[in-house]
Design a protein around this motif. Structure first.
Motif, PDB file in Angstrom:
ATOM      1  N   SER A   1     -33.212  11.575 -71.507  1.00 32.04           N
ATOM      2  CA  SER A   1     -34.044  12.748 -70.481  1.00 32.04           C
ATOM      3  C   SER A   1     -35.576  12.041 -70.056  1.00 32.04           C
ATOM      4  O   SER A   1     -36.165  11.822 -70.812  1.00 32.04           O
ATOM      5  CB  SER A   1     -34.698  14.241 -71.077  1.00 32.04           C
ATOM      6  N   SER A   2     -35.598  12.038 -68.582  1.00 31.82           N
ATOM      7  CA  SER A   2     -37.255  11.418 -67.700  1.00 31.82           C
ATOM      8  C   SER A   2     -37.694  12.972 -67.302  1.00 31.82           C
ATOM      9  O   SER A   2     -36.902  14.337 -67.504  1.00 31.82           O
ATOM     10  CB  SER A   2     -36.616  10.934 -66.916  1.00 31.82           C
ATOM     11  N   MET A   3     -39.146  12.911 -67.938  1.00 33.17           N
ATOM     12  CA  MET A   3     -40.288  14.639 -67.801  1.00 33.17           C
ATOM     13  C   MET A   3     -41.086  13.407 -66.481  1.00 33.17           C
ATOM     14  O   MET A   3     -41.684  12.546 -66.817  1.00 33.17           O
ATOM     15  CB  MET A   3     -40.115  14.710 -69.642  1.00 33.17           C
ATOM     16  N   ALA A   4     -40.401  14.712 -66.392  1.00 31.98           N
ATOM     17  CA  ALA A   4     -42.145  14.278 -65.067  1.00 31.98           C
ATOM     18  C   ALA A   4     -43.029  16.365 -65.898  1.00 31.98           C
ATOM     19  O   ALA A   4     -42.541  17.174 -66.169  1.00 31.98           O
ATOM     20  CB  ALA A   4     -42.314  15.003 -64.074  1.00 31.98           C
ATOM     21  N   GLY A   5     -44.947  16.004 -65.675  1.00 30.88           N
ATOM     22  CA  GLY A   5     -45.457  17.078 -66.104  1.00 30.88           C
ATOM     23  C   GLY A   5     -46.881  16.523 -65.293  1.00 30.88           C
ATOM     24  O   GLY A   5     -47.294  15.793 -64.839  1.00 30.88           O
ATOM     25  N   GLU A   6     -47.148  17.872 -65.226  1.00 30.49           N
ATOM     26  CA  GLU A   6     -48.864  18.389 -64.881  1.00 30.49           C
ATOM     27  C   GLU A   6     -49.644  18.790 -65.150  1.00 30.49           C
ATOM     28  O   GLU A   6     -48.772  20.061 -66.225  1.00 30.49           O
ATOM     29  CB  GLU A   6     -48.667  18.721 -63.218  1.00 30.49           C
ATOM     30  N   ILE A   7     -50.874  18.677 -66.088  1.00 30.77           N
ATOM     31  CA  ILE A   7     -51.682  20.094 -67.039  1.00 30.77           C
ATOM     32  C   ILE A   7     -52.967  19.641 -66.321  1.00 30.77           C
ATOM     33  O   ILE A   7     -53.916  18.997 -65.857  1.00 30.77           O
ATOM     34  CB  ILE A   7     -51.701  18.889 -68.359  1.00 30.77           C
ATOM     35  N   ILE A   8     -52.746  20.937 -65.452  1.00 33.07           N
ATOM     36  CA  ILE A   8     -54.737  21.497 -64.624  1.00 33.07           C
ATOM     37  C   ILE A   8     -55.654  22.447 -65.322  1.00 33.07           C
ATOM     38  O   ILE A   8     -54.982  23.232 -65.977  1.00 33.07           O
ATOM     39  CB  ILE A   8     -54.137  22.046 -63.135  1.00 33.07           C
ATOM     40  N   GLU A   9     -56.621  21.183 -65.657  1.00 32.80           N
ATOM     41  CA  GLU A   9     -57.804  21.977 -66.515  1.00 32.80           C
ATOM     42  C   GLU A   9     -58.988  22.397 -66.037  1.00 32.80           C
ATOM     43  O   GLU A   9     -59.041  21.323 -65.194  1.00 32.80           O
ATOM     44  CB  GLU A   9     -58.001  21.207 -68.110  1.00 32.80           C
ATOM     45  N   PRO A  10     -59.962  22.696 -66.452  1.00 29.09           N
ATOM     46  CA  PRO A  10     -61.395  22.657 -65.399  1.00 29.09           C
ATOM     47  C   PRO A  10     -61.471  21.706 -65.177  1.00 29.09           C
ATOM     48  O   PRO A  10     -61.457  21.018 -66.889  1.00 29.09           O
ATOM     49  CB  PRO A  10     -62.459  24.008 -66.342  1.00 29.09           C
ATOM     50  N   GLY A  11     -62.010  20.433 -64.298  1.00 28.94           N
ATOM     51  CA  GLY A  11     -62.396  19.460 -64.549  1.00 28.94           C
ATOM     52  C   GLY A  11     -61.529  18.414 -64.970  1.00 28.94           C
ATOM     53  O   GLY A  11     -61.899  17.125 -64.777  1.00 28.94           O
ATOM     54  N   ARG A  12     -60.406  19.221 -65.358  1.00 24.39           N
ATOM     55  CA  ARG A  12     -59.704  17.237 -65.501  1.00 24.39           C
ATOM     56  C   ARG A  12     -58.324  18.104 -64.664  1.00 24.39           C
ATOM     57  O   ARG A  12     -57.401  18.843 -64.912  1.00 24.39           O
ATOM     58  CB  ARG A  12     -59.077  16.900 -66.679  1.00 24.39           C
ATOM     59  N   THR A  13     -57.120  16.679 -64.393  1.00 29.77           N
ATOM     60  CA  THR A  13     -55.498  16.960 -63.804  1.00 29.77           C
ATOM     61  C   THR A  13     -55.131  15.491 -64.114  1.00 29.77           C
ATOM     62  O   THR A  13     -55.962  14.594 -64.298  1.00 29.77           O
ATOM     63  CB  THR A  13     -55.929  17.508 -62.627  1.00 29.77           C
ATOM     64  N   ARG A  14     -53.830  16.240 -64.913  1.00 29.94           N
ATOM     65  CA  ARG A  14     -52.645  14.925 -65.613  1.00 29.94           C
ATOM     66  C   ARG A  14     -51.672  14.516 -65.175  1.00 29.94           C
ATOM     67  O   ARG A  14     -51.334  16.274 -65.300  1.00 29.94           O
ATOM     68  CB  ARG A  14     -53.259  15.025 -67.250  1.00 29.94           C
ATOM     69  N   LEU A  15     -51.249  13.460 -64.513  1.00 27.62           N
ATOM     70  CA  LEU A  15     -50.094  13.541 -63.998  1.00 27.62           C
ATOM     71  C   LEU A  15     -49.232  12.715 -65.519  1.00 27.62           C
ATOM     72  O   LEU A  15     -49.554  11.990 -65.140  1.00 27.62           O
ATOM     73  CB  LEU A  15     -49.877  13.179 -62.550  1.00 27.62           C
ATOM     74  N   ILE A  16     -48.562  12.920 -65.141  1.00 26.84           N
ATOM     75  CA  ILE A  16     -47.625  12.865 -66.476  1.00 26.84           C
ATOM     76  C   ILE A  16     -45.714  12.097 -65.825  1.00 26.84           C
ATOM     77  O   ILE A  16     -45.286  12.588 -65.930  1.00 26.84           O
ATOM     78  CB  ILE A  16     -47.615  13.416 -67.225  1.00 26.84           C
TER      79      ILE A  16
END
Length: 247
Positions: A198-213
């Motif tokens: 599987s390929s997986m896409a993710g996004e983590i949004i936290e105060p002051g920080r965003t990660r696109l995975i």
């Protein structure tokens, strides 16, 4: 002159050692992060850097498009901590997963989960009654939203604890956000993806920080394990799942 030369060489050696030390200090040790015993975090960072590896140049666009497909309930629209995970189907596994997890204003985790089974045929049409009324019309077939609804509810205690632990994990925070189908090892040949993984896409949004995975193949890293957990195991508290056909 000789003394000056020796001082210069010594200075360069000290600077080099300091540079190596500062580089090592940027990452947790292999004792903290077992995967770093096999994979050099600096090499991982280089492999996930579009400026150094053209293979990952388009990964952010791919991940951005995929996580945008994840339904986010209206009550999560303004959440300051939000995770979205999208896992497309593969050639053999025709299941599409969409998961959102967020914290409400009281810090409680919630889950919204939708799964579309691509190989599942639509239900057969409703047969006409007998005797059939003159103006009888068959009911409309169920929509995709009715066939594959969104389930929303508070996360169970185990899921909430795991999500908090992942977001605070120094290993995941030290890993890159882009992983291709091959990953360099400290020794020997590179790790190579198992076909049809599987390929997986993710996004983590936290105060002051965003990660696109972008994880283009499930691997041994904490980041991959996190996405696998969210889409495969993150649970809603028993008896609290609300079935929604619109969002």
């Amino acid at each position: 002159m000789r003394a000056l030369l020796l001082m210069t060489v010594a200075g360069l050696a000290v600077a080099a050692c300091a540079s190596l030390g500062s580089s090592a200090e940027r990452y947790p040790s292999a004792d903290q992060c077992p995967a770093f015993a096999t994979y050099d975090p600096a090499a991982l960072a280089a492999a996930g850097d579009p400026a150094q590896n053209s293979q990952v140049a388009h990964y952010d666009n791919w991940a951005r498009e995929r996580v945008a497909e994840v339904p986010v309930p209206v009550e999560a629209a303004n959440a300051t901590t939000l995770v979205r995970v999208r896992v497309p189907g593969t050639g053999m596994w025709r299941v599409e997963d969409y998961v959102a997890a967020w914290k409400d204003e009281n810090g409680r985790w919630h889950i919204a989960r939708r799964q579309i089974e691509g190989g599942q045929p639509p239900p057969p049409p409703v047969p006409p009654p007998y005797p059939m009324p003159e103006n009888w019309q068959p009911p409309a077939p169920p929509t995709m939203e009715e066939r594959f609804p969104l389930y929303v509810g508070p996360a169970d205690a185990a899921t909430a604890a795991r999500l908090d632990a992942y977001l605070a994990d120094p290993c995941m925070n030290a890993e890159p956000t882009r992983f291709s189908h091959t990953i360099p090892r400290r020794q020997g040949p590179a790790w190579v993806c198992v076909p049809d993984s599987s390929s997986m896409a993710g996004e983590i949004i936290e105060p002051g920080r965003t990660r696109l995975i972008s994880v283009r193949c499930e691997n041994d890293m904490v980041t991959s394990d996190f996405l696998e957990y969210v889409y495969g195991s993150a649970g809603i508290e028993e008896g609290q799942a609300e079935r929604r056909t619109s969002w």
